[in-house]
Design an enzyme around this catalytic site. Structure first.
Site, mmCIF file in Angstrom:
data_model
loop_
_atom_site.group_PDB
_atom_site.id
_atom_site.type_symbol
_atom_site.label_atom_id
_atom_site.label_comp_id
_atom_site.label_asym_id
_atom_site.label_seq_id
_atom_site.Cartn_x
_atom_site.Cartn_y
_atom_site.Cartn_z
ATOM 1 N N ASP A 305 101.280 137.230 55.496
ATOM 2 C CA ASP A 305 101.691 137.015 54.788
ATOM 3 C C ASP A 305 102.143 138.240 53.990
ATOM 4 O O ASP A 305 100.653 138.929 53.833
ATOM 5 C CB ASP A 305 101.741 135.500 53.579
ATOM 6 C CG ASP A 305 103.469 135.481 52.548
ATOM 7 O OD1 ASP A 305 104.024 136.371 53.084
ATOM 8 O OD2 ASP A 305 103.153 134.874 51.574
ATOM 9 N N GLU A 308 104.698 143.244 54.048
ATOM 10 C CA GLU A 308 105.673 144.731 53.711
ATOM 11 C C GLU A 308 105.461 145.387 52.952
ATOM 12 O O GLU A 308 105.893 146.770 53.581
ATOM 13 C CB GLU A 308 106.571 144.233 52.754
ATOM 14 C CG GLU A 308 107.967 142.997 53.067
ATOM 15 C CD GLU A 308 106.825 141.061 53.120
ATOM 16 O OE1 GLU A 308 105.926 141.681 52.049
ATOM 17 O OE2 GLU A 308 107.234 140.994 53.726
ATOM 18 N N ASP A 418 111.754 133.132 53.155
ATOM 19 C CA ASP A 418 111.720 132.777 52.053
ATOM 20 C C ASP A 418 113.377 132.168 52.204
ATOM 21 O O ASP A 418 113.443 132.551 51.231
ATOM 22 C CB ASP A 418 111.367 133.482 50.694
ATOM 23 C CG ASP A 418 109.915 133.297 50.924
ATOM 24 O OD1 ASP A 418 109.214 132.587 51.202
ATOM 25 O OD2 ASP A 418 109.174 133.969 50.017
HETATM 26 O O1 MIG Z 1 105.223 135.328 46.719
HETATM 27 O O2 MIG Z 1 101.479 131.441 49.524
HETATM 28 O O3 MIG Z 1 106.847 133.483 51.902
HETATM 29 O O4 MIG Z 1 106.176 131.214 52.677
HETATM 30 O O5 MIG Z 1 104.813 129.770 51.247
HETATM 31 C C1 MIG Z 1 104.810 134.136 47.362
HETATM 32 C C2 MIG Z 1 102.893 131.757 49.250
HETATM 33 C C3 MIG Z 1 103.856 134.250 48.872
HETATM 34 C C4 MIG Z 1 105.186 134.159 50.106
HETATM 35 C C5 MIG Z 1 105.743 133.774 51.399
HETATM 36 C C6 MIG Z 1 105.679 131.897 51.511
HETATM 37 C C7 MIG Z 1 104.586 131.590 51.135
HETATM 38 C C8 MIG Z 1 104.323 131.818 49.440
HETATM 39 N N1 MIG Z 1 104.521 133.453 49.801
#
Ligand code: MIG
Length: 660
Positions: A305, A308, A418
């Site tokens: 995660d 980017e 998201d």
């Molecule tokens: O800023 O880890 O897309 O699936 O639950 C949010 C917390 C950070 C974004 C991910 C989401 C995840 C969440 N993350």
């Protein structure tokens, strides 16, 4: 026929892995100004497909999209960028061709936005490779493209099971509760996801000992029940003395740098972080090796995660902002000051200027991040994938990432980020699938039930009726939203039936997935791809072919008890309330209104075809392939692709079984 045209001095993205000689001729179909801008006139009825993870329709005409990977939780009609850059399009119409703009920085696709019949594509700099593909059909163009970008990632078989996730599971007790409640509700389950709260202070490759005193045992116990735990890994590394990942990264110059050579600091979940320089092969090797901290505990799947990379703020921008806010709020805040104030606060997250401030070390050269921004997430997943091939050479590991670029499809899947618990986001996910498949992303799916905002039971049911066809099938939601594990709803039996139907269909879905990957085809196709001369098919934006036998036409409107469906040919309607309770009806080609009650799954089998369905099982490990029966037109056959579901190379154990 693929031709490659080089402009300026492109950064090697590794999207294309086949050597293609550079063409000296003039770029066809486009006029270029020599500054990174490419213009193509469209005929009134040309259709433009592609761009992968973007908003709006299957036909991309009429909007401006930007290839710039962005942590954007608001997927709306006016959104220009999401988490991935998939710069591949197909124009279909008076002239039909494919075009891939291989550029790692920001690139704008104005597809009839400024001027209705003009498509203008412009890269920030005139340093890119453009590939032009001529072919007989959309499918042929896709196949040629996929052959030059390499084979798509194949996850382990168990990854086709249903997964439960939520940002909010805090400890071992929460995880056990999910497993138990699914079990007692009789709903099949293959995986539970660990979001950021399993870590110690959001530090990658650590486990909070208070919340998870014995993760190894938990992983083992869960696995005995057929459930895999899948932890999240974030891109940013917390700055903390004594934390090995931080210290090793600093010592070996594995992090991205400021212009002055200091390690760049951004702020994300853990507070202040450094970003691993994933463009550096040494960093990739080092960071990838860290996944073994978790594989040693028995973990066999990960989601990556924030790659980017997402940056909530940088300290200097925050300081500037605070200073300005003080100035703005010291007097009488009028409307201009108020909007400057809210704009500055909102502009902290993912501020484009911050990506100009740090550098990657590529073969000793400092490369500005914004010039290669879209490659970051891909190289994070690559780091994990390549390392795991060494750590666990005997088996496949589940990976999927949020951010991606074409090329990342070789290392893992992606999830669609998201979304929200909105009815329109069922359709949005569906419209992205074929575009993602075009670019090689076959193992994909969305947060079922919606990530942000509060879901409702009817939305969840309709969502399941769509998502049960997607390779990645995971219920996920955000902290603070209404709980949406399936046992939270009154009508558990209906949702449970949908999951059972999924399990009945897994042999088919996995088989069609393998066919798509091994033959460089699309598992999810707009119906126009199979009926290229049919104008009605071209207009159909809310139906897809899933593999070669099934067409889906999900209901995605609240309180609707049916919908209009267009059949380009005669098909068999299948209506299911339970995995073993179905009605079928043959419908002629044309437009139909089809009833579909809230508890009914409706889909279509193509003329002359049949679909294998097995008895559902508690989890994928217990699926009995001997229980397969064909459902569909009588006297039809199905070619089932099957492997052992775990060896890295599927061809070693591939069986092709002819069912009739
Ligand atoms: O800023 O880890 O897309 O699936 O639950 C949010 C917390 C950070 C974004 C991910 C989401 C995840 C969440 N993350």
């Amino acid at each position: 026929m693929i031709k490659k045209y080089i402009f300026g001095n492109p950064f090697p993205t590794d999207a294309v892995i086949k050597d293609i000689e550079k063409s000296e001729g003039k770029l066809p179909y486009f006029e270029t100004d020599g500054k990174g801008s490419f213009t193509c006139e469209l005929s009134e009825n040309d259709v433009v497909y592609g761009l992968g993870e973007q908003v709006r329709g299957i036909n991309k005409r009429g909007w401006e999209y930007i290839g710039w990977n962005y942590d954007n939780p608001n997927h709306q009609e006016d959104t220009r960028s999401l988490y991935g850059a998939h710069n591949f399009i197909i124009v279909q119409g008076e002239k039909t061709f494919g075009a891939f703009f291989d550029y790692a920085g920001k690139i704008v696709f104005d597809i009839g936005y400024t001027k209705r019949n003009i498509m203008n594509i412009r890269a920030d700099k005139n340093d890119l490779a453009v590939y032009i593909i001529d072919g007989e059909s959309e499918k042929d163009i896709v196949k040629q493209f996929r052959q030059i970008i390499g084979r798509s990632y194949i996850p382990p078989f168990w990854a086709f099971g249903y997964g439960q996730s939520r940002w909010g599971y805090k400890n071992e007790k929460d995880i056990k509760e999910v497993a138990e409640k699914y079990k007692s509700a009789g709903i099949p389950l293959d995986s539970i996801y660990l979001d950021i709260d399993y870590m110690e202070r959001y530090k990658d490759f650590t486990v909070d000992k208070e919340r998870f005193p014995d993760l190894e045992k938990l992983v083992r116990d869960m696995k005995n029940d057929g459930i895999h735990l899948v932890p999240i890994i974030d891109a940013g590394v917390r700055i903390e003395e004594g934390y090995d990942v931080y210290e090793e990264g600093v010592e070996n110059n594995y992090f991205c740098k400021n212009a002055d050579g200091e390690n760049f600091v951004g702020a994300v979940w853990p507070g202040r972080v450094h970003f691993p320089d994933f463009l550096n092969p040494k960093t990739r090797e080092w960071f990838g090796e860290k996944y073994s901290v978790l594989t040693k505990l028995g973990i066999d799947g990960f989601w990556n995660d924030m790659n980017e990379p997402a940056i909530f703020y940088t300290e200097d921008r925050l300081a500037e902002t605070l200073e300005k806010i003080e100035e703005l709020t010291s007097g009488n805040m009028g409307i201009d000051e108020y909007f400057t104030f809210t704009g500055m606060v909102a502009g902290l997250n993912g501020n484009k200027g911050d990506y100009d401030k740090f550098y990657h070390n590529v073969d000793g050269k400092m490369i500005k991040h914004s010039d290669v921004h879209n490659l970051y997430g891909m190289n994070m997943t690559r780091s994990a994938f390549e390392a795991l091939q060494k750590i666990e050479p005997e088996k496949r590991t589940l990976f999927f990432s949020r951010s991606s670029y074409i090329g990342a499809h070789r290392y893992g899947g992606i999830w669609q980020g998201d979304n929200k618990s909105w009815w329109s986001h069922i359709l949005q996910s569906m419209q992205q699938l074929p575009a993602l498949n075009m670019s090689g992303f076959i193992f994909t799916g969305c947060d079922t039930g919606g990530f942000g905002n509060d879901t409702t039971e009817d939305l969840m049911l309709r969502w399941l009726q769509y998502s049960l066809f997607t390779p990645l099938f995971r219920n996920h939601s955000a902290d603070g939203t209404r709980e949406q594990e399936l046992y939270q709803f009154d009508n558990v039996s209906s949702t449970a039936e949908m999951i059972k139907i999924r399990y009945s269909l897994i042999p088919y879905l996995y088989s069609e997935f393998l066919k798509a990957v091994l033959n460089d085809e699309m598992m999810f196709r707009p119906i126009a791809f199979d009926f290229p001369d049919d104008k009605n098919s071209q207009q159909t934006e809310d139906q897809l072919f899933v593999g070669n036998e099934i067409m889906i036409a999900p209901v995605y409107r609240q309180n609707a008890l049916g919908r209009y469906v267009y059949l380009p040919e005669e098909m068999m309607l299948v209506r299911m309330r339970k995995y073993n309770d179905f009605e079928t009806e043959i419908l002629p080609a044309g437009h139909h209104y089809v009833n579909a009650g809230l508890d009914e799954l409706v889909f279509f089998i193509r003329k002359g075809k049949a679909v294998p369905m097995c008895e559902p099982a508690e989890n994928t490990a217990n699926i009995d392939f001997n229980s397969i029966k064909l459902v569909g037109y009588s006297d039809s056959r199905y070619e089932l692709y099957k492997d052992n579901g775990i060896s890295p190379n599927p061809e070693e154990s591939l069986e092709i079984i002819s069912l009739s």
